[in-house]
Design an enzyme around this catalytic site. Sequence first.
Site, PDB file in Angstrom:
ATOM      1  N   HIS A 131       0.664  -1.280   0.029  1.00 46.69           N
ATOM      2  CA  HIS A 131      -0.051  -0.125   0.144  1.00 46.69           C
ATOM      3  C   HIS A 131       0.885   1.307   0.016  1.00 46.69           C
ATOM      4  O   HIS A 131       0.231   2.495  -0.139  1.00 46.69           O
ATOM      5  CB  HIS A 131      -1.033   0.075   1.170  1.00 46.69           C
ATOM      6  CG  HIS A 131      -2.217  -1.008   1.098  1.00 46.69           C
ATOM      7  ND1 HIS A 131      -2.856  -1.186   0.159  1.00 46.69           N
ATOM      8  CD2 HIS A 131      -2.302  -1.883   2.065  1.00 46.69           C
ATOM      9  CE1 HIS A 131      -3.600  -2.416   0.344  1.00 46.69           C
ATOM     10  NE2 HIS A 131      -3.473  -2.782   1.683  1.00 46.69           N
ATOM     11  N   ASP A 178      -2.919 -10.681  -2.472  1.00 46.99           N
ATOM     12  CA  ASP A 178      -3.404 -10.142  -1.341  1.00 46.99           C
ATOM     13  C   ASP A 178      -4.850  -9.711  -1.524  1.00 46.99           C
ATOM     14  O   ASP A 178      -5.301  -9.296  -2.677  1.00 46.99           O
ATOM     15  CB  ASP A 178      -2.875  -8.916  -0.723  1.00 46.99           C
ATOM     16  CG  ASP A 178      -3.115  -8.301   0.690  1.00 46.99           C
ATOM     17  OD1 ASP A 178      -2.166  -8.586   1.719  1.00 46.99           O
ATOM     18  OD2 ASP A 178      -4.091  -7.634   0.830  1.00 46.99           O
ATOM     19  N   HIS A 200      -6.527  -7.277  -0.590  1.00 48.38           N
ATOM     20  CA  HIS A 200      -6.844  -5.516  -0.926  1.00 48.38           C
ATOM     21  C   HIS A 200      -5.774  -5.291  -2.059  1.00 48.38           C
ATOM     22  O   HIS A 200      -4.914  -6.013  -2.391  1.00 48.38           O
ATOM     23  CB  HIS A 200      -6.198  -4.926   0.176  1.00 48.38           C
ATOM     24  CG  HIS A 200      -6.699  -5.248   1.754  1.00 48.38           C
ATOM     25  ND1 HIS A 200      -6.182  -6.271   2.530  1.00 48.38           N
ATOM     26  CD2 HIS A 200      -7.878  -4.680   2.248  1.00 48.38           C
ATOM     27  CE1 HIS A 200      -7.094  -6.202   3.800  1.00 48.38           C
ATOM     28  NE2 HIS A 200      -7.984  -5.503   3.424  1.00 48.38           N
ATOM     29  N   ASP A 252      -4.862 -12.836   3.242  1.00 50.19           N
ATOM     30  CA  ASP A 252      -5.924 -12.150   3.865  1.00 50.19           C
ATOM     31  C   ASP A 252      -7.189 -12.642   3.049  1.00 50.19           C
ATOM     32  O   ASP A 252      -8.479 -12.188   3.476  1.00 50.19           O
ATOM     33  CB  ASP A 252      -5.913 -10.865   4.368  1.00 50.19           C
ATOM     34  CG  ASP A 252      -5.171 -10.065   3.314  1.00 50.19           C
ATOM     35  OD1 ASP A 252      -4.768 -10.556   2.104  1.00 50.19           O
ATOM     36  OD2 ASP A 252      -4.939  -8.946   3.701  1.00 50.19           O
TER      37      ASP A 252
END
Length: 342
Positions: A122, A161, A163, A248
């Site tokens: 991120h 991931d 996200h 995740d």
Amino acid sequence: MQFGYSEICLAHDPGSRHPETPDRLRAIRERLKKKHGVEYVEADPCDLDRMAAVHERAYVESVRDFCADGGGNWDPDTTAVEETWDAICHSAGLACWAVEAALEGATGRRTPFSIGRPPGHHAVYDDAMGFCFVNNVAVAAQHALDSDAYDVDRVAIVDWDVHHGNGTQDIFYERDDVFFVSLHEQGLYPGTGAVDETGEGAGEGRTMNVPMPAGTDDREYLAAVEGPITQALTDYDPDLLLISAGFDAHRHDPISRIRLSTEAYALMTDRFRTLADETDAALAFILEGGYGLDVLADSVAIVHETFDGREPVEPESDCGEKAESALEDVADAHGLDLDVDG
């Protein structure tokens, strides 16, 4: 597998209520104790110059100084302590080690997997967010491209991931020498990663976002990997394939609605290993998220087991209509003509 690891990464402690806890690495290590063929390697820390190859130098210096002053809340999600800077340097250094090991011929049971923290995907060019300060996979990819020791012209990064890897996209969005793929849950933090975000300028077509609807399962993720992702990366023909390996998207992770089993990570690992073999690309894994400690540890362990000879169990379900429609949109955005459910 070879796992890049440093005790220094445990010193980054954002607090007992924060999901990105040092216990993530402890859980992985404890689970891997039961596995054959696990090797740990500690790498040199990454220096500021190498980080500044993908980040604004003034930003990286500000992170260093922020930590030296005792840290605190950079934003509501992203927290540092004084020791965080050393952890950042070692986490990025471990990612660079993974690239070097892969490019120097580490394959099969010696395939490298960096398990540093804090994670990185991120972190954008000039800011921290989402638990991330320095974009480890971007630093490692740039290191491979810049190094005179390796003949690397094209790098592919696949971020599985849950996200969207907005920071990695931000850094490479206008470049042709890195093909970035993000396979993530639609609408989840940070809200980026739409299908029509495909790159700009020289990078047009070199970003592939695969946002999947909540409830997506193993078969549907596998359809994404086997369909548009594999076709696009086969055409790109990378010299190096990096997996931004967050865990995740697991059905038992506390912060997502994707429904992957542990077995899904064995299946994806198997497919990307095959893709790397077929394109003659070096392959390395770099840890991102994953916040249910047991399922994180189990999922990392099954990646290791896949390289240690375990055959993944193929899913029996079909691709659902919502997921199939999402993958058709991805194929259309990139001009791919394929059966996404085949």
